[in-house]
Design a protein around this motif. Structure first.
Motif: not given
Length: 230
Positions: A71-85, A68-69
């Motif tokens: 790709d210029p289209r998505f470099e600022t797209l907010p991303v939230v990680f959900l994880t068991a770690r 995602l990062r």
């Protein structure tokens, strides 16, 4: 706060539960069962925010975020990680990879809604301010487009070749394309079309996706060469 979200997780039960809770909170939620499907959907849907698991087969969350990062289209797209770690080192790795928030499982759904709402509001505030990325990356876009037009018009007319595929632009996408070709910034386009900068950003991203381009200069060149704009 509403918005279109993409949820990527390989656990069907959790995926369904989180989708239902987010939809009850007013969001439009699309889902993907793995990162490859997530990459396909993010290009189709152009979501406002992505929620992704980290521990997934074949392509994990870190690899997905890197894709995602880059790709210029998505470099600022907010991303939230959900994880068991949930170790501190894991969270640090997540933030270093470029995620905007990191929520270890099990989590309180209300906290997830609060995080998502906060990130969407922050993105909206940046859009209302005019888009910082636009100011830094596209300060000389008018000059670039003028040079491009001059280069393509050296023989008196813009050299055009048939479009390789039929591009089905909406009327609003066509209007945005015409104004981008004039060298207008998102804030100027929003004012001209009486809409928000955020909406203009979405239309420009869709134009990138439909034309297979990665920058405004590439988009304008493509449009001029294929007769998609004047």
């Amino acid at each position: 706060m509403s918005g279109r979200l993409l949820l990527v997780d390989d656990e069907p039960g959790l995926r369904q539960a989180v989708q239902a809770y987010l939809e009850d909170s007013g969001f439009v939620v699309e889902v993907a069962s793995n990162a490859r499907e997530g990459w396909e959907k993010v290009q189709q849907l152009l979501p406002d925010l992505v929620i992704s698991d980290i521990m997934m087969p074949q392509v994990d969350g870190y690899q997905f975020l890197k894709q995602l990062r880059e790709d210029p289209r998505f470099e600022t797209l907010p991303v939230v990680f959900l994880t068991a770690r949930g170790m501190t080192s894991d969270r640090i790795q997540g933030y270093n990879a470029g995620c905007d928030a990191y929520l270890p499982k099990p989590f309180d759904p209300e906290e997830l809604v609060a995080i998502v709402s906060s990130l969407l509001e922050r993105r909206s505030a940046i859009a209302r301010a005019g888009g910082d990325d636009e100011k830094t990356d596209l300060a000389d876009i008018k000059e670039q487009i003028a040079q491009l037009r001059a280069m393509l018009s050296q023989k008196g007319t813009i050299a055009q070749t048939p479009a390789p595929i039929h591009l089905d632009f909406t009327p609003r996408e066509q209007s945005v394309l015409e104004l981008v070709a004039e060298g207008l910034m998102n804030k100027e386009i929003a004012r001209r079309l009486d809409t928000s900068v955020r909406n203009v950003e979405k239309y420009v991203s869709r134009l990138f996706s439909k034309t297979g381009t990665n920058s405004r200069t590439e988009l304008v060149r493509y449009a001029l060469e294929h007769g998609l704009t004047k």
